[in-house]
Design a protein around this motif. Structure first.
Motif, PDB file in Angstrom:
ATOM      1  N   ASP A 205      -0.949  10.294  -3.139  1.00 44.26           N
ATOM      2  CA  ASP A 205      -0.658  11.256  -1.825  1.00 44.26           C
ATOM      3  C   ASP A 205      -1.009   9.264  -0.978  1.00 44.26           C
ATOM      4  N   ALA A 206      -2.173   9.304  -1.070  1.00 43.39           N
ATOM      5  CA  ALA A 206      -2.502   8.627  -0.284  1.00 43.39           C
ATOM      6  C   ALA A 206      -1.792   7.033   0.080  1.00 43.39           C
ATOM      7  N   ALA A 247      -4.676  -0.843  -2.479  1.00 43.45           N
ATOM      8  CA  ALA A 247      -3.650  -1.087  -3.071  1.00 43.45           C
ATOM      9  C   ALA A 247      -2.743  -2.444  -1.983  1.00 43.45           C
ATOM     10  N   MET A 248      -2.794  -1.272  -0.322  1.00 39.06           N
ATOM     11  CA  MET A 248      -2.069  -2.392   0.185  1.00 39.06           C
ATOM     12  C   MET A 248      -3.010  -3.699   0.341  1.00 39.06           C
ATOM     13  N   ILE A 249      -4.148  -3.977  -0.298  1.00 34.93           N
ATOM     14  CA  ILE A 249      -4.535  -5.160   0.365  1.00 34.93           C
ATOM     15  C   ILE A 249      -3.922  -6.401  -1.101  1.00 34.93           C
ATOM     16  N   LEU A 298     -10.097  -1.385  -9.746  1.00 34.55           N
ATOM     17  CA  LEU A 298      -8.155  -1.147  -8.750  1.00 34.55           C
ATOM     18  C   LEU A 298      -7.287  -1.631  -9.748  1.00 34.55           C
ATOM     19  N   ALA A 299      -7.064  -2.112 -11.430  1.00 34.27           N
ATOM     20  CA  ALA A 299      -7.207  -1.799 -12.866  1.00 34.27           C
ATOM     21  C   ALA A 299      -7.470  -0.677 -13.336  1.00 34.27           C
ATOM     22  N   TYR A 403      -1.253  -0.518 -12.140  1.00 34.56           N
ATOM     23  CA  TYR A 403      -1.370   0.235 -10.660  1.00 34.56           C
ATOM     24  C   TYR A 403      -0.058  -0.845  -9.802  1.00 34.56           C
ATOM     25  N   SER A 404       0.008  -2.019 -10.509  1.00 32.32           N
ATOM     26  CA  SER A 404       1.091  -2.561  -9.722  1.00 32.32           C
ATOM     27  C   SER A 404       2.581  -2.324  -9.778  1.00 32.32           C
TER      28      SER A 404
END
Length: 591
Positions: A205-206, A247-249, A298-299, A403-404
Protein backbone atom coordinates in the motif's frame (compact mmCIF):
# COMPACT_ATOMS: atom_id res chain seq x y z
CA UNK A 1 8.34 36.98 -8.13
CA UNK A 2 8.25 33.73 -10.09
CA UNK A 3 6.43 30.89 -8.34
CA UNK A 4 8.66 28.17 -6.91
CA UNK A 5 6.28 25.44 -8.11
CA UNK A 6 4.03 25.24 -11.13
CA UNK A 7 0.38 24.38 -10.61
CA UNK A 8 0.79 20.79 -11.73
CA UNK A 9 3.85 20.37 -9.51
CA UNK A 10 1.95 21.79 -6.55
CA UNK A 11 -0.83 19.27 -7.22
CA UNK A 12 1.53 16.30 -7.08
CA UNK A 13 3.71 17.49 -4.22
CA UNK A 14 1.18 18.85 -1.70
CA UNK A 15 0.81 15.47 0.09
CA UNK A 16 4.58 14.98 0.14
CA UNK A 17 5.10 18.43 1.67
CA UNK A 18 2.57 17.56 4.38
CA UNK A 19 4.48 14.34 5.17
CA UNK A 20 7.89 16.02 5.34
CA UNK A 21 6.53 18.90 7.41
CA UNK A 22 5.14 16.43 9.93
CA UNK A 23 8.49 14.63 10.09
CA UNK A 24 10.54 17.79 10.60
CA UNK A 25 8.28 18.92 13.45
CA UNK A 26 8.28 15.37 14.84
CA UNK A 27 12.08 15.51 15.07
CA UNK A 28 11.85 18.89 16.82
CA UNK A 29 9.18 17.66 19.25
CA UNK A 30 6.59 20.16 18.01
CA UNK A 31 4.34 17.78 16.08
CA UNK A 32 1.79 17.20 18.90
CA UNK A 33 1.11 20.95 19.07
CA UNK A 34 -0.46 21.04 15.60
CA UNK A 35 -3.73 19.30 14.59
CA UNK A 36 -2.08 17.20 11.88
CA UNK A 37 -5.15 15.20 10.80
CA UNK A 38 -7.08 18.42 10.20
CA UNK A 39 -4.15 20.01 8.36
CA UNK A 40 -3.85 16.92 6.15
CA UNK A 41 -7.59 17.04 5.51
CA UNK A 42 -7.14 20.69 4.46
CA UNK A 43 -4.43 19.64 1.98
CA UNK A 44 -6.77 17.13 0.37
CA UNK A 45 -9.54 19.72 0.37
CA UNK A 46 -7.35 22.06 -1.69
CA UNK A 47 -6.27 19.33 -4.14
CA UNK A 48 -9.51 19.39 -6.23
CA UNK A 49 -9.00 23.14 -6.76
CA UNK A 50 -5.41 22.52 -7.89
CA UNK A 51 -6.60 19.74 -10.22
CA UNK A 52 -9.18 22.01 -11.82
CA UNK A 53 -6.67 24.82 -12.29
CA UNK A 54 -3.99 22.49 -13.64
CA UNK A 55 -6.40 20.99 -16.17
CA UNK A 56 -7.70 24.42 -17.09
CA UNK A 57 -4.18 25.68 -17.68
CA UNK A 58 -3.32 22.73 -19.94
CA UNK A 59 -3.51 22.59 -23.71
CA UNK A 60 -5.71 19.51 -23.91
CA UNK A 61 -8.76 19.36 -26.16
CA UNK A 62 -12.06 18.10 -24.84
CA UNK A 63 -11.57 14.92 -26.85
CA UNK A 64 -8.19 14.27 -25.21
CA UNK A 65 -9.62 14.89 -21.75
CA UNK A 66 -12.54 12.54 -22.45
CA UNK A 67 -10.17 9.83 -23.69
CA UNK A 68 -7.95 10.16 -20.61
CA UNK A 69 -10.97 10.02 -18.30
CA UNK A 70 -12.17 6.89 -20.11
CA UNK A 71 -8.82 5.16 -19.61
CA UNK A 72 -8.69 6.05 -15.93
CA UNK A 73 -12.30 4.93 -15.60
CA UNK A 74 -11.46 1.56 -17.18
CA UNK A 75 -8.59 0.99 -14.76
CA UNK A 76 -10.77 1.95 -11.79
CA UNK A 77 -13.61 -0.25 -13.06
CA UNK A 78 -11.25 -3.24 -13.10
CA UNK A 79 -10.51 -2.57 -9.42
CA UNK A 80 -14.21 -2.19 -8.58
CA UNK A 81 -15.06 -5.47 -10.29
CA UNK A 82 -12.31 -7.23 -8.36
CA UNK A 83 -13.66 -6.07 -4.99
CA UNK A 84 -17.37 -5.84 -5.84
CA UNK A 85 -18.44 -8.18 -3.04
CA UNK A 86 -15.72 -7.53 -0.43
CA UNK A 87 -15.70 -4.66 2.05
CA UNK A 88 -11.96 -4.93 2.70
CA UNK A 89 -8.83 -5.53 0.66
CA UNK A 90 -7.62 -9.07 0.02
CA UNK A 91 -4.21 -8.65 1.66
CA UNK A 92 -2.97 -7.73 5.12
CA UNK A 93 -0.62 -4.92 4.17
CA UNK A 94 -3.21 -2.17 4.59
CA UNK A 95 -3.59 -2.89 8.31
CA UNK A 96 -0.25 -1.25 9.14
CA UNK A 97 -0.86 2.24 7.66
CA UNK A 98 -4.43 2.25 8.97
CA UNK A 99 -3.17 1.47 12.47
CA UNK A 100 -0.61 4.27 12.16
CA UNK A 101 -3.32 6.64 10.91
CA UNK A 102 -5.50 5.80 13.91
CA UNK A 103 -2.65 6.63 16.30
CA UNK A 104 -1.78 9.91 14.56
CA UNK A 105 -5.46 10.89 14.59
CA UNK A 106 -5.64 10.18 18.32
CA UNK A 107 -2.29 11.64 19.47
CA UNK A 108 -0.94 13.87 16.67
CA UNK A 109 2.46 12.20 16.99
CA UNK A 110 4.21 8.84 16.66
CA UNK A 111 6.70 9.33 19.52
CA UNK A 112 4.69 7.08 21.84
CA UNK A 113 4.62 4.08 19.47
CA UNK A 114 7.90 2.40 20.57
CA UNK A 115 6.37 1.91 24.03
CA UNK A 116 3.13 0.33 22.75
CA UNK A 117 4.65 -2.95 21.56
CA UNK A 118 2.98 -2.53 18.17
CA UNK A 119 4.51 -3.82 14.95
CA UNK A 120 3.28 -1.26 12.46
CA UNK A 121 5.52 1.61 13.55
CA UNK A 122 8.55 -0.52 12.61
CA UNK A 123 7.13 -1.95 9.40
CA UNK A 124 5.96 1.33 7.93
CA UNK A 125 7.23 4.90 7.68
CA UNK A 126 4.77 7.54 8.88
CA UNK A 127 3.87 9.05 5.49
CA UNK A 128 0.85 6.99 4.49
CA UNK A 129 -0.43 6.91 8.06
CA UNK A 130 -0.40 10.72 8.15
CA UNK A 131 -2.20 10.96 4.80
CA UNK A 132 -4.89 8.56 6.04
CA UNK A 133 -5.30 10.14 9.49
CA UNK A 134 -8.24 12.36 8.39
CA UNK A 135 -10.32 9.20 7.82
CA UNK A 136 -10.21 8.44 11.56
CA UNK A 137 -11.04 12.05 12.46
CA UNK A 138 -13.99 12.47 10.10
CA UNK A 139 -15.48 8.96 10.23
CA UNK A 140 -15.94 6.04 12.58
CA UNK A 141 -13.38 3.23 12.33
CA UNK A 142 -15.52 0.83 10.32
CA UNK A 143 -16.33 3.50 7.74
CA UNK A 144 -12.66 4.51 7.56
CA UNK A 145 -11.66 0.92 6.75
CA UNK A 146 -14.29 0.72 4.00
CA UNK A 147 -13.31 4.09 2.50
CA UNK A 148 -9.68 3.05 2.38
CA UNK A 149 -10.63 0.12 0.14
CA UNK A 150 -11.89 2.67 -2.40
CA UNK A 151 -8.82 4.89 -1.91
CA UNK A 152 -6.46 1.98 -2.58
CA UNK A 153 -8.35 1.12 -5.77
CA UNK A 154 -8.14 4.73 -6.96
CA UNK A 155 -4.40 4.89 -6.22
CA UNK A 156 -3.70 1.77 -8.30
CA UNK A 157 -5.84 3.10 -11.16
CA UNK A 158 -4.05 6.48 -11.20
CA UNK A 159 -0.39 5.34 -11.03
CA UNK A 160 0.02 4.90 -14.84
CA UNK A 161 -1.64 8.27 -15.47
CA UNK A 162 0.69 10.17 -13.15
CA UNK A 163 3.83 8.50 -14.50
CA UNK A 164 2.72 9.31 -18.05
CA UNK A 165 2.09 12.92 -17.04
CA UNK A 166 5.41 13.31 -15.21
CA UNK A 167 7.63 11.82 -17.91
CA UNK A 168 5.76 13.66 -20.67
CA UNK A 169 6.31 16.97 -18.85
CA UNK A 170 10.01 16.25 -18.43
CA UNK A 171 10.92 14.78 -21.81
CA UNK A 172 8.26 14.97 -24.53
CA UNK A 173 5.60 17.65 -23.89
CA UNK A 174 4.96 17.78 -27.66
CA UNK A 175 3.48 14.25 -27.73
CA UNK A 176 -0.34 13.95 -27.68
CA UNK A 177 -1.48 13.60 -24.07
CA UNK A 178 -4.16 10.95 -24.64
CA UNK A 179 -1.81 8.83 -26.73
CA UNK A 180 0.87 8.98 -24.04
CA UNK A 181 -1.58 8.00 -21.31
CA UNK A 182 -2.86 5.08 -23.39
CA UNK A 183 0.69 3.85 -23.95
CA UNK A 184 1.48 3.94 -20.22
CA UNK A 185 -1.70 2.10 -19.23
CA UNK A 186 -0.72 -0.62 -21.70
CA UNK A 187 2.81 -0.63 -20.27
CA UNK A 188 1.69 -0.89 -16.64
CA UNK A 189 -1.34 -3.18 -16.85
CA UNK A 190 -0.71 -5.33 -19.93
CA UNK A 191 3.08 -5.60 -20.29
CA UNK A 192 4.84 -5.15 -16.95
CA UNK A 193 1.93 -6.77 -15.05
CA UNK A 194 3.22 -6.12 -11.53
CA UNK A 195 0.75 -3.39 -10.59
CA UNK A 196 -2.58 -5.23 -10.58
CA UNK A 197 -1.58 -8.62 -9.08
CA UNK A 198 0.88 -6.92 -6.73
CA UNK A 199 -1.80 -4.63 -5.30
CA UNK A 200 -4.18 -7.57 -4.78
CA UNK A 201 -1.89 -10.35 -3.55
CA UNK A 202 0.77 -8.39 -1.66
CA UNK A 203 -0.83 -4.99 -1.15
CA UNK A 204 2.31 -2.84 -0.97
CA UNK A 205 0.00 0.00 0.00
CA UNK A 206 2.68 2.52 0.95
CA UNK A 207 4.70 1.62 -2.15
CA UNK A 208 1.68 2.24 -4.37
CA UNK A 209 1.00 5.63 -2.82
CA UNK A 210 4.69 6.56 -2.99
CA UNK A 211 4.76 5.54 -6.66
CA UNK A 212 1.68 7.69 -7.29
CA UNK A 213 3.40 10.74 -5.77
CA UNK A 214 6.94 9.99 -7.01
CA UNK A 215 6.58 11.80 -10.38
CA UNK A 216 5.95 15.00 -8.39
CA UNK A 217 9.31 14.59 -6.65
CA UNK A 218 10.89 13.78 -10.01
CA UNK A 219 9.49 16.98 -11.56
CA UNK A 220 10.70 19.20 -8.72
CA UNK A 221 14.16 17.61 -8.64
CA UNK A 222 14.79 17.39 -12.38
CA UNK A 223 12.31 19.69 -14.06
CA UNK A 224 13.22 23.36 -13.72
CA UNK A 225 16.34 25.44 -13.27
CA UNK A 226 17.96 25.18 -9.86
CA UNK A 227 17.66 27.83 -7.16
CA UNK A 228 17.89 27.94 -3.40
CA UNK A 229 14.13 28.30 -2.85
CA UNK A 230 13.36 25.44 -5.19
CA UNK A 231 16.17 23.48 -3.55
CA UNK A 232 14.47 23.76 -0.16
CA UNK A 233 11.19 22.60 -1.68
CA UNK A 234 12.97 19.74 -3.45
CA UNK A 235 14.46 18.57 -0.14
CA UNK A 236 11.05 18.51 1.52
CA UNK A 237 9.33 16.86 -1.44
CA UNK A 238 11.96 14.11 -1.80
CA UNK A 239 11.96 13.57 1.97
CA UNK A 240 8.18 13.20 1.85
CA UNK A 241 8.52 10.53 -0.85
CA UNK A 242 11.10 8.60 1.20
CA UNK A 243 8.94 8.82 4.32
CA UNK A 244 5.99 7.43 2.37
CA UNK A 245 8.04 4.36 1.43
CA UNK A 246 11.69 3.75 2.19
CA UNK A 247 12.35 2.29 -1.28
CA UNK A 248 11.92 5.76 -2.77
CA UNK A 249 15.41 6.73 -1.59
CA UNK A 250 16.80 4.06 -3.94
CA UNK A 251 14.45 4.99 -6.79
CA UNK A 252 15.36 8.67 -6.43
CA UNK A 253 19.06 7.81 -6.54
CA UNK A 254 18.70 5.55 -9.59
CA UNK A 255 16.48 7.98 -11.51
CA UNK A 256 18.66 10.96 -10.59
CA UNK A 257 21.92 9.30 -11.66
CA UNK A 258 20.36 8.00 -14.88
CA UNK A 259 18.97 11.47 -15.68
CA UNK A 260 22.39 13.04 -15.15
CA UNK A 261 24.00 10.48 -17.47
CA UNK A 262 21.41 10.92 -20.23
CA UNK A 263 20.77 14.69 -20.05
CA UNK A 264 24.31 15.74 -19.07
CA UNK A 265 23.44 18.93 -17.16
CA UNK A 266 26.11 21.40 -16.08
CA UNK A 267 28.21 21.00 -12.95
CA UNK A 268 26.20 23.63 -11.11
CA UNK A 269 23.02 21.62 -11.55
CA UNK A 270 24.76 18.42 -10.52
CA UNK A 271 26.02 20.03 -7.31
CA UNK A 272 22.49 21.34 -6.64
CA UNK A 273 21.04 17.83 -6.99
CA UNK A 274 23.81 16.39 -4.81
CA UNK A 275 23.09 18.98 -2.09
CA UNK A 276 19.38 18.14 -2.20
CA UNK A 277 20.18 14.43 -1.91
CA UNK A 278 22.54 14.99 1.01
CA UNK A 279 19.95 17.02 2.90
CA UNK A 280 17.30 14.33 2.34
CA UNK A 281 19.64 11.62 3.66
CA UNK A 282 20.52 13.75 6.71
CA UNK A 283 16.86 14.27 7.59
CA UNK A 284 16.08 10.61 6.92
CA UNK A 285 18.90 9.27 9.11
CA UNK A 286 16.90 9.36 12.40
CA UNK A 287 14.34 7.01 10.86
CA UNK A 288 17.04 4.75 9.46
CA UNK A 289 18.86 4.56 12.79
CA UNK A 290 15.58 3.71 14.51
CA UNK A 291 14.90 0.92 12.02
CA UNK A 292 18.38 -0.56 12.38
CA UNK A 293 18.08 -0.36 16.16
CA UNK A 294 15.05 -2.65 15.91
CA UNK A 295 17.01 -5.22 13.87
CA UNK A 296 15.24 -4.43 10.64
CA UNK A 297 17.09 -3.71 7.44
CA UNK A 298 15.61 -2.44 4.22
CA UNK A 299 16.64 -5.80 2.74
CA UNK A 300 14.14 -7.57 4.93
CA UNK A 301 13.75 -10.80 3.00
CA UNK A 302 14.97 -12.83 0.05
CA UNK A 303 18.39 -13.72 -1.24
CA UNK A 304 21.08 -11.49 -2.65
CA UNK A 305 21.66 -11.95 -6.36
CA UNK A 306 24.83 -13.75 -7.41
CA UNK A 307 27.57 -11.16 -7.84
CA UNK A 308 29.14 -10.81 -11.24
CA UNK A 309 26.22 -12.38 -13.16
CA UNK A 310 23.41 -9.92 -12.54
CA UNK A 311 23.68 -8.11 -15.90
CA UNK A 312 23.99 -11.40 -17.80
CA UNK A 313 21.00 -12.85 -15.94
CA UNK A 314 18.86 -9.83 -16.76
CA UNK A 315 18.99 -10.88 -20.42
CA UNK A 316 19.91 -14.56 -20.36
CA UNK A 317 17.70 -15.86 -17.52
CA UNK A 318 14.33 -16.96 -18.84
CA UNK A 319 12.37 -16.25 -15.66
CA UNK A 320 14.25 -13.48 -13.89
CA UNK A 321 12.59 -12.69 -10.50
CA UNK A 322 14.37 -9.34 -10.21
CA UNK A 323 12.66 -7.94 -13.30
CA UNK A 324 9.33 -9.63 -12.54
CA UNK A 325 8.63 -10.82 -9.01
CA UNK A 326 5.97 -13.24 -10.22
CA UNK A 327 8.64 -15.17 -12.12
CA UNK A 328 9.46 -16.63 -8.71
CA UNK A 329 8.44 -20.34 -8.58
CA UNK A 330 6.40 -19.78 -5.39
CA UNK A 331 3.85 -17.79 -7.41
CA UNK A 332 2.70 -20.82 -9.34
CA UNK A 333 -0.82 -19.58 -10.18
CA UNK A 334 0.27 -16.28 -11.73
CA UNK A 335 1.43 -16.30 -15.34
CA UNK A 336 5.17 -15.49 -15.48
CA UNK A 337 6.88 -13.13 -17.94
CA UNK A 338 9.67 -15.06 -19.72
CA UNK A 339 12.61 -13.18 -21.23
CA UNK A 340 11.44 -9.89 -19.75
CA UNK A 341 14.95 -8.43 -19.96
CA UNK A 342 15.02 -8.98 -23.71
CA UNK A 343 11.55 -7.39 -23.98
CA UNK A 344 12.83 -4.30 -22.14
CA UNK A 345 15.80 -4.00 -24.50
CA UNK A 346 13.38 -4.30 -27.43
CA UNK A 347 11.20 -1.49 -26.02
CA UNK A 348 14.29 0.72 -25.71
CA UNK A 349 15.42 -0.12 -29.25
CA UNK A 350 11.96 0.74 -30.62
CA UNK A 351 12.08 4.14 -28.94
CA UNK A 352 15.61 4.84 -30.22
CA UNK A 353 14.90 3.60 -33.77
CA UNK A 354 11.71 5.62 -34.20
CA UNK A 355 13.48 8.75 -32.96
CA UNK A 356 16.30 8.25 -35.45
CA UNK A 357 13.83 7.56 -38.27
CA UNK A 358 11.81 10.69 -37.49
CA UNK A 359 14.93 12.84 -37.40
CA UNK A 360 16.12 11.50 -40.76
CA UNK A 361 12.70 12.19 -42.32
CA UNK A 362 12.47 15.65 -40.64
CA UNK A 363 8.99 14.92 -39.29
CA UNK A 364 7.17 17.38 -37.09
CA UNK A 365 6.95 14.58 -34.51
CA UNK A 366 10.75 14.24 -34.36
CA UNK A 367 11.13 16.32 -31.13
CA UNK A 368 8.45 14.24 -29.37
CA UNK A 369 10.05 10.95 -30.44
CA UNK A 370 13.50 12.20 -29.42
CA UNK A 371 12.06 12.98 -25.97
CA UNK A 372 10.53 9.51 -25.77
CA UNK A 373 13.93 8.01 -26.62
CA UNK A 374 15.65 10.08 -23.91
CA UNK A 375 13.03 9.02 -21.35
CA UNK A 376 13.45 5.36 -22.37
CA UNK A 377 17.25 5.65 -22.04
CA UNK A 378 16.95 7.19 -18.57
CA UNK A 379 14.51 4.51 -17.41
CA UNK A 380 16.62 1.68 -18.82
CA UNK A 381 19.74 2.99 -17.12
CA UNK A 382 17.79 3.40 -13.85
CA UNK A 383 16.75 -0.26 -14.05
CA UNK A 384 20.39 -1.29 -14.53
CA UNK A 385 21.48 0.85 -11.55
CA UNK A 386 18.75 -0.71 -9.40
CA UNK A 387 19.98 -4.15 -10.47
CA UNK A 388 23.50 -3.17 -9.39
CA UNK A 389 22.14 -2.23 -5.94
CA UNK A 390 20.34 -5.58 -5.74
CA UNK A 391 23.41 -7.52 -6.79
CA UNK A 392 25.35 -6.88 -3.59
CA UNK A 393 28.24 -5.32 -5.49
CA UNK A 394 27.92 -2.17 -3.35
CA UNK A 395 28.57 -3.16 0.29
CA UNK A 396 26.14 -1.68 2.79
CA UNK A 397 23.54 -0.70 0.21
CA UNK A 398 20.96 -2.39 2.46
CA UNK A 399 18.76 -3.65 -0.36
CA UNK A 400 18.35 -7.08 -1.92
CA UNK A 401 16.76 -8.78 -4.87
CA UNK A 402 13.16 -9.08 -3.64
CA UNK A 403 13.07 -5.58 -2.16
CA UNK A 404 14.45 -4.17 -5.42
CA UNK A 405 12.00 -6.05 -7.62
CA UNK A 406 9.06 -4.26 -5.99
CA UNK A 407 10.22 -0.71 -6.63
CA UNK A 408 11.81 -1.53 -10.01
CA UNK A 409 8.37 -2.34 -11.43
CA UNK A 410 7.64 1.36 -11.97
CA UNK A 411 10.59 2.36 -14.19
CA UNK A 412 10.23 -1.00 -15.98
CA UNK A 413 6.53 -0.40 -16.72
CA UNK A 414 7.29 3.19 -17.77
CA UNK A 415 9.98 1.92 -20.18
CA UNK A 416 7.39 -0.37 -21.77
CA UNK A 417 5.08 2.65 -21.96
CA UNK A 418 7.75 4.63 -23.83
CA UNK A 419 8.12 1.83 -26.38
CA UNK A 420 4.37 1.65 -26.97
CA UNK A 421 4.16 5.46 -27.21
CA UNK A 422 6.85 5.47 -29.93
CA UNK A 423 4.89 2.88 -31.93
CA UNK A 424 1.64 4.83 -31.58
CA UNK A 425 3.28 8.03 -32.81
CA UNK A 426 4.80 6.10 -35.71
CA UNK A 427 1.39 4.70 -36.69
CA UNK A 428 -0.06 8.22 -36.78
CA UNK A 429 2.62 9.67 -39.03
CA UNK A 430 4.67 7.15 -41.02
CA UNK A 431 4.35 6.01 -44.62
CA UNK A 432 2.69 2.73 -45.50
CA UNK A 433 5.49 0.21 -44.83
CA UNK A 434 6.72 1.41 -41.40
CA UNK A 435 3.10 2.09 -40.41
CA UNK A 436 2.20 -1.49 -41.31
CA UNK A 437 5.10 -2.86 -39.27
CA UNK A 438 4.22 -0.66 -36.28
CA UNK A 439 0.54 -1.63 -36.58
CA UNK A 440 1.38 -5.34 -36.58
CA UNK A 441 3.64 -4.84 -33.55
CA UNK A 442 0.86 -3.00 -31.72
CA UNK A 443 -1.62 -5.74 -32.64
CA UNK A 444 0.70 -8.37 -31.18
CA UNK A 445 1.09 -6.26 -28.01
CA UNK A 446 -2.68 -5.87 -27.70
CA UNK A 447 -3.34 -9.60 -28.11
CA UNK A 448 -0.56 -10.69 -25.74
CA UNK A 449 -1.31 -7.92 -23.25
CA UNK A 450 -5.06 -8.58 -23.20
CA UNK A 451 -4.40 -12.28 -22.58
CA UNK A 452 -2.08 -11.48 -19.69
CA UNK A 453 -4.45 -8.89 -18.23
CA UNK A 454 -7.33 -11.37 -18.35
CA UNK A 455 -5.22 -14.04 -16.65
CA UNK A 456 -4.03 -11.62 -13.95
CA UNK A 457 -7.58 -10.44 -13.34
CA UNK A 458 -8.93 -14.01 -13.06
CA UNK A 459 -6.27 -15.06 -10.54
CA UNK A 460 -6.64 -11.80 -8.58
CA UNK A 461 -10.39 -12.30 -8.49
CA UNK A 462 -9.93 -15.82 -7.07
CA UNK A 463 -7.69 -14.35 -4.38
CA UNK A 464 -10.30 -11.71 -3.48
CA UNK A 465 -13.07 -14.31 -3.29
CA UNK A 466 -10.92 -16.45 -1.00
CA UNK A 467 -10.41 -13.59 1.46
CA UNK A 468 -13.57 -11.51 1.01
CA UNK A 469 -15.24 -10.04 4.06
CA UNK A 470 -18.61 -8.29 4.09
CA UNK A 471 -19.28 -5.16 6.12
CA UNK A 472 -21.92 -7.09 8.08
CA UNK A 473 -19.22 -9.53 9.24
CA UNK A 474 -17.19 -6.71 10.78
CA UNK A 475 -20.32 -5.18 12.34
CA UNK A 476 -21.15 -8.53 13.98
CA UNK A 477 -17.58 -8.89 15.30
CA UNK A 478 -17.58 -5.34 16.61
CA UNK A 479 -20.77 -6.02 18.56
CA UNK A 480 -19.01 -8.56 20.84
CA UNK A 481 -15.98 -6.37 21.60
CA UNK A 482 -15.64 -5.07 25.16
CA UNK A 483 -16.21 -1.36 25.60
CA UNK A 484 -14.76 -0.83 29.07
CA UNK A 485 -11.01 -0.26 29.41
CA UNK A 486 -8.70 -1.97 30.00
CA UNK A 487 -9.83 -4.87 27.84
CA UNK A 488 -8.04 -7.80 26.28
CA UNK A 489 -8.64 -9.97 23.24
CA UNK A 490 -7.34 -13.34 22.07
CA UNK A 491 -7.88 -14.39 18.48
CA UNK A 492 -7.48 -17.74 16.81
CA UNK A 493 -4.60 -17.36 14.36
CA UNK A 494 -1.46 -18.89 12.97
CA UNK A 495 1.91 -17.37 13.86
CA UNK A 496 4.16 -16.09 11.11
CA UNK A 497 7.75 -15.03 11.64
CA UNK A 498 8.22 -11.31 11.50
CA UNK A 499 10.51 -10.21 8.69
CA UNK A 500 11.26 -6.97 10.52
CA UNK A 501 12.07 -8.28 13.98
CA UNK A 502 13.04 -11.96 13.91
CA UNK A 503 12.87 -12.27 17.70
CA UNK A 504 9.19 -11.38 17.74
CA UNK A 505 6.10 -12.70 15.99
CA UNK A 506 3.29 -11.24 13.93
CA UNK A 507 0.05 -13.17 13.59
CA UNK A 508 -2.24 -13.66 10.60
CA UNK A 509 -5.70 -14.82 11.64
CA UNK A 510 -7.38 -17.94 10.27
CA UNK A 511 -10.46 -15.81 9.50
CA UNK A 512 -9.54 -12.63 7.57
CA UNK A 513 -12.18 -10.52 9.34
CA UNK A 514 -10.41 -11.08 12.68
CA UNK A 515 -7.33 -9.26 11.40
CA UNK A 516 -9.32 -6.01 11.54
CA UNK A 517 -10.38 -6.25 15.18
CA UNK A 518 -7.12 -4.59 16.27
CA UNK A 519 -8.28 -1.55 14.26
CA UNK A 520 -11.91 -1.63 15.41
CA UNK A 521 -11.10 -1.95 19.11
CA UNK A 522 -8.79 -0.30 21.63
CA UNK A 523 -8.39 -3.65 23.40
CA UNK A 524 -4.92 -5.19 23.61
CA UNK A 525 -4.71 -8.36 21.51
CA UNK A 526 -2.84 -10.63 23.93
CA UNK A 527 -2.26 -13.40 21.38
CA UNK A 528 -0.86 -10.94 18.85
CA UNK A 529 -2.15 -9.57 15.57
CA UNK A 530 -0.70 -8.33 12.33
CA UNK A 531 -0.25 -4.83 13.79
CA UNK A 532 0.63 -5.73 17.39
CA UNK A 533 3.15 -8.28 18.60
CA UNK A 534 1.97 -10.97 21.02
CA UNK A 535 2.38 -10.33 24.75
CA UNK A 536 4.68 -12.68 26.71
CA UNK A 537 2.86 -16.01 27.05
CA UNK A 538 0.15 -14.74 24.71
CA UNK A 539 0.42 -17.77 22.42
CA UNK A 540 1.48 -20.44 24.90
CA UNK A 541 -1.66 -22.61 24.72
CA UNK A 542 -2.11 -23.63 21.10
CA UNK A 543 -1.89 -20.01 19.95
CA UNK A 544 -3.99 -18.61 22.83
CA UNK A 545 -2.80 -16.97 26.09
CA UNK A 546 -1.64 -18.89 29.11
CA UNK A 547 -3.16 -18.02 32.48
CA UNK A 548 -1.43 -14.89 33.74
CA UNK A 549 -0.54 -13.59 30.26
CA UNK A 550 -3.10 -10.83 30.80
CA UNK A 551 -3.75 -8.88 34.05
CA UNK A 552 -5.43 -10.86 36.81
CA UNK A 553 -9.12 -10.06 37.18
CA UNK A 554 -9.46 -8.48 33.75
CA UNK A 555 -11.84 -10.27 31.36
CA UNK A 556 -10.38 -11.86 28.25
CA UNK A 557 -12.61 -12.08 25.16
CA UNK A 558 -11.61 -15.03 22.98
CA UNK A 559 -12.86 -15.22 19.39
CA UNK A 560 -12.23 -18.52 17.63
CA UNK A 561 -14.00 -21.60 16.34
CA UNK A 562 -15.84 -23.79 18.85
CA UNK A 563 -13.33 -26.64 19.10
CA UNK A 564 -10.30 -24.43 19.93
CA UNK A 565 -12.34 -22.63 22.60
CA UNK A 566 -13.36 -25.94 24.20
CA UNK A 567 -9.71 -27.09 24.22
CA UNK A 568 -8.68 -23.75 25.67
CA UNK A 569 -11.21 -23.99 28.50
CA UNK A 570 -9.91 -27.46 29.39
CA UNK A 571 -6.30 -26.20 29.33
CA UNK A 572 -7.24 -23.41 31.77
CA UNK A 573 -9.20 -25.83 33.94
CA UNK A 574 -12.45 -23.92 33.48
CA UNK A 575 -15.91 -24.58 32.13
CA UNK A 576 -16.74 -23.38 28.65
CA UNK A 577 -18.32 -19.93 29.15
CA UNK A 578 -21.41 -18.62 27.40
CA UNK A 579 -20.83 -18.55 23.65
CA UNK A 580 -21.99 -15.89 21.21
CA UNK A 581 -22.23 -17.06 17.58
CA UNK A 582 -20.49 -15.01 14.89
CA UNK A 583 -20.27 -15.22 11.09
CA UNK A 584 -17.98 -17.81 9.53
CA UNK A 585 -18.52 -20.44 12.22
CA UNK A 586 -16.74 -18.33 14.86
CA UNK A 587 -17.89 -17.88 18.43
CA UNK A 588 -16.96 -15.39 21.16
CA UNK A 589 -16.39 -16.35 24.80
CA UNK A 590 -15.34 -14.28 27.82
CA UNK A 591 -12.86 -15.91 30.26
Amino acid sequence: MQAVLRRDEALLTAPLLAVSGFWVLELSGLAPILPWPWLTALVFGVLPVLVARAVGAGRHTSGQVAAIVAMVGFAFAVQLLLYRDSFILAHLDHLNPLAMAREIAAHGTIRHLPETGDAFWIAYPPGLGLLLAPLFVLFDRLTAIGLYTWIHQAVVALVPLVWAFGLRRLFFPWAPAALTVLAFYVGFLCLDRSLLPGSVHAGKDALMVAALLFPGAMLVLLGEAAGWRRGLVAVLVCLGAVLTHYAMIYLLACIGLAWAAVMRPGWRRLWWCAAVGGAVVALFLPALVQIQAQHMTLADQGQVAEKGRFLVDLLAQRLNPLLHIYNDPQHTRLVPFPWKGAALVLAWLVAMATARWARSKEWAEAPALAGVARAASMLGLAVILAAVLASGLIPGAGVNLIYSSWYMQFPIAALFGCGVAALLILVRRAEFEPRLIASLALLAIVIRGATWLGSDYAESRRHVLKHRVAASDLVALRSVLPTAAPCFLALQGGAIDSGMMPRLVQVAQTARALDHLALLSDCRVVSGSFVAFAMPGGRALDGLPAAGAWPTGAPLTVIAHLEPIERYARALGRKVPELRPLPGGLVAAVF
